[in-house]
Design an enzyme around this catalytic site. Structure first.
Site, short mmCIF file in Angstrom:
data_model
loop_
_atom_site.label_atom_id
_atom_site.label_comp_id
_atom_site.label_asym_id
_atom_site.label_seq_id
_atom_site.Cartn_x
_atom_site.Cartn_y
_atom_site.Cartn_z
N PHE A 1 37.84 79.71 22.45
CA PHE A 1 37.89 79.54 23.90
C PHE A 1 38.05 80.90 24.57
O PHE A 1 37.46 81.17 25.61
CB PHE A 1 39.08 78.62 24.27
CG PHE A 1 38.88 77.22 23.77
CD1 PHE A 1 39.44 76.80 22.57
CD2 PHE A 1 38.10 76.33 24.50
CE1 PHE A 1 39.23 75.50 22.10
CE2 PHE A 1 37.90 75.03 24.03
CZ PHE A 1 38.46 74.62 22.83
N ARG A 2 38.88 81.75 23.97
CA ARG A 2 39.20 83.04 24.60
C ARG A 2 38.80 84.18 23.68
O ARG A 2 38.59 83.97 22.49
CB ARG A 2 40.73 83.12 24.88
CG ARG A 2 41.18 82.02 25.84
CD ARG A 2 42.69 81.89 25.93
NE ARG A 2 43.03 80.68 26.69
CZ ARG A 2 43.04 79.45 26.17
NH1 ARG A 2 42.74 79.27 24.89
NH2 ARG A 2 43.31 78.39 26.91
N CYS B 1 39.49 49.73 29.10
CA CYS B 1 40.19 48.77 28.19
C CYS B 1 40.82 49.45 26.99
O CYS B 1 41.41 48.81 26.13
CB CYS B 1 39.18 47.71 27.73
SG CYS B 1 37.97 48.33 26.54
N VAL C 1 39.89 70.34 17.61
CA VAL C 1 39.45 68.93 17.74
C VAL C 1 38.18 68.70 16.92
O VAL C 1 37.51 67.70 17.06
CB VAL C 1 39.19 68.59 19.23
CG1 VAL C 1 40.50 68.62 20.02
CG2 VAL C 1 38.17 69.54 19.87
N ASP C 2 37.89 69.67 16.02
CA ASP C 2 36.60 69.66 15.30
C ASP C 2 36.63 68.91 13.96
O ASP C 2 35.61 68.84 13.28
CB ASP C 2 36.13 71.12 15.07
CG ASP C 2 37.19 71.98 14.34
OD1 ASP C 2 37.27 73.19 14.63
OD2 ASP C 2 37.93 71.44 13.48
N HIS D 1 45.76 68.15 19.79
CA HIS D 1 44.93 67.97 21.00
C HIS D 1 43.90 66.87 20.82
O HIS D 1 42.93 66.79 21.56
CB HIS D 1 44.22 69.29 21.35
CG HIS D 1 45.18 70.34 21.86
ND1 HIS D 1 44.91 71.68 21.83
CD2 HIS D 1 46.44 70.23 22.37
CE1 HIS D 1 45.94 72.36 22.33
NE2 HIS D 1 46.87 71.50 22.66
N1 APR Z 1 39.76 84.40 12.12
C1 APR Z 1 41.00 84.22 12.65
N2 APR Z 1 41.26 84.26 13.98
C2 APR Z 1 40.22 84.50 14.80
C3 APR Z 1 38.90 84.70 14.32
C4 APR Z 1 38.69 84.64 12.92
N3 APR Z 1 37.48 84.84 12.38
N4 APR Z 1 38.09 84.92 15.41
C5 APR Z 1 38.88 84.85 16.51
N5 APR Z 1 40.16 84.61 16.14
C6 APR Z 1 41.33 84.45 17.00
C7 APR Z 1 41.28 85.22 18.30
O1 APR Z 1 41.76 86.55 18.13
C8 APR Z 1 42.24 84.39 19.17
O2 APR Z 1 43.58 84.80 18.98
O3 APR Z 1 41.40 83.09 17.37
C9 APR Z 1 42.06 82.97 18.62
C10 APR Z 1 41.22 82.09 19.53
O4 APR Z 1 41.96 81.93 20.71
P1 APR Z 1 41.68 80.66 21.62
O5 APR Z 1 40.21 80.50 21.79
O6 APR Z 1 42.56 80.78 22.81
O7 APR Z 1 42.13 79.46 20.70
P2 APR Z 1 43.49 78.67 20.69
O8 APR Z 1 44.66 79.60 20.67
O9 APR Z 1 43.38 77.69 19.59
O10 APR Z 1 43.45 77.88 22.09
C11 APR Z 1 44.46 76.92 22.28
O11 APR Z 1 43.44 76.33 24.38
O12 APR Z 1 41.60 75.85 25.65
C12 APR Z 1 42.65 75.29 24.96
O13 APR Z 1 42.70 73.14 24.01
C13 APR Z 1 42.16 74.42 23.83
O14 APR Z 1 43.17 74.08 21.65
C14 APR Z 1 42.75 75.06 22.59
C15 APR Z 1 43.93 75.82 23.15
#
Ligand code: APR
Length: 244
Positions: free
Chosen positions: A32-33, A127, A100-101, A116
């Site tokens: 996501f980020r 319903c 959620v995958d 989540h």
């Molecule tokens: N291996 C390990 N970590 C990784 C990799 C990788 N190959 N690539 C990216 N990352 C790390 C990034 O550095 C970051 O810290 O995964 C993280 C992804 O961050 P987010 O996308 O924010 O994921 P997450 O922390 O799970 O988000 C939490 O936010 O939008 C909501 O519901 C959504 O469950 C999600 C929640």
């Protein structure tokens, strides 16, 4: 660092893994980020429950494009399989995931708390009937309930929704019993999920974090920071555990 983390996992009474989007990046699901993050392309408000109610068709179109078109094509990666192996070898009690995958289950993990929810099921807003996504034709959006014609919603938590039970209670109960906690691929920016690692720390668990980028946890709760991607890190960790 790997040897030290391996010793903690091997000698732990109860080890729990806590995963975020980062563990699925090497399976082809964007985070996501951060780099290639979904929030760089889509407005997070689409994932707000009010937006879903007011713009159901559009919300479903985006969800289908982002997740469902990928779904069924993406496979677990070596990091998911490593956690399943640790569970089978009685070195991991549970996975708590924000994802959620369904990839932890697909990799063979048995005890998975989906904090989540899961894209694998949809629920009728009227319903509350539940269906497996495979039973639903996503060419017609929004999909309607076969029983009452109500609108179906992915059984995942949108912003503004409560965390599902029993996942929430089970997750915090697992955390309270853990003396070893493996954080993989999460920024720590989303509550209440981000309270879980702090709860583990408060219970004196040893926190091992795997992430190529520092997170909200790294300077606060993490004891051993493995600055690496999930697949390589877990492969190295399993090698070190096998030596013990
Ligand atoms: N291996 C390990 N970590 C990784 C990799 C990788 N190959 N690539 C990216 N990352 C790390 C990034 O550095 C970051 O810290 O995964 C993280 C992804 O961050 P987010 O996308 O924010 O994921 P997450 O922390 O799970 O988000 C939490 O936010 O939008 C909501 O519901 C959504 O469950 C999600 C929640």
């Amino acid at each position: 660092m790997y040897a030290k983390a391996a010793k903690i996992i091997k000698s732990a009474k109860r080890c729990v893994a806590f995963t975020g989007a980062g563990i699925s990046v090497e399976s082809g699901i964007p985070p996501f980020r951060g780099e290639n993050g979904l929030w760089n392309k889509y407005d997070p408000q689409i994932f707000d429950i009010e937006y879903f109610y007011d713009h159901t068709q559009h919300s479903w179109q985006v969800l289908r494009d982002i997740f469902y078109d990928l779904f069924g094509k993406v496979k677990p990666n070596a990091a998911h399989y490593a956690l399943a192996e640790l569970e089978a070898d009685k070195m991991l009690s549970a996975v708590i995931t924000q994802n959620v995958d369904h990839l932890h289950y697909d990799a063979g993990s048995k005890i998975v708390h989906e904090f989540h929810g899961s894209l694998k099921t949809v629920i009728c807003l009227k319903c509350r009937a539940k269906y497996k996504i495979a039973q639903i034709d996503l060419n017609i959006l929004p999909p309607l309930c076969k029983k009452c014609d109500g609108i179906l919603k992915p059984d995942v938590i949108f912003f503004g929704e409560a965390i599902p039970e029993p996942a929430q209670t089970n997750s915090f109960n697992e955390t309270k019993k853990a003396d070893c906690f493996i954080l993989i691929g999460t920024t720590g920016m989303v509550a209440p999920a981000n309270l879980i690692p702090s709860a583990a720390k408060a219970n004196k668990a040893k926190i091992i974090e795997i992430n190529p980028v520092k997170s909200e946890y790294t300077g606060s709760v993490t004891d051993i920071f493995i600055e690496d991607k999930a697949v390589h890190a877990m492969e190295k960790l399993m090698e070190e555990i096998d030596k013990l």
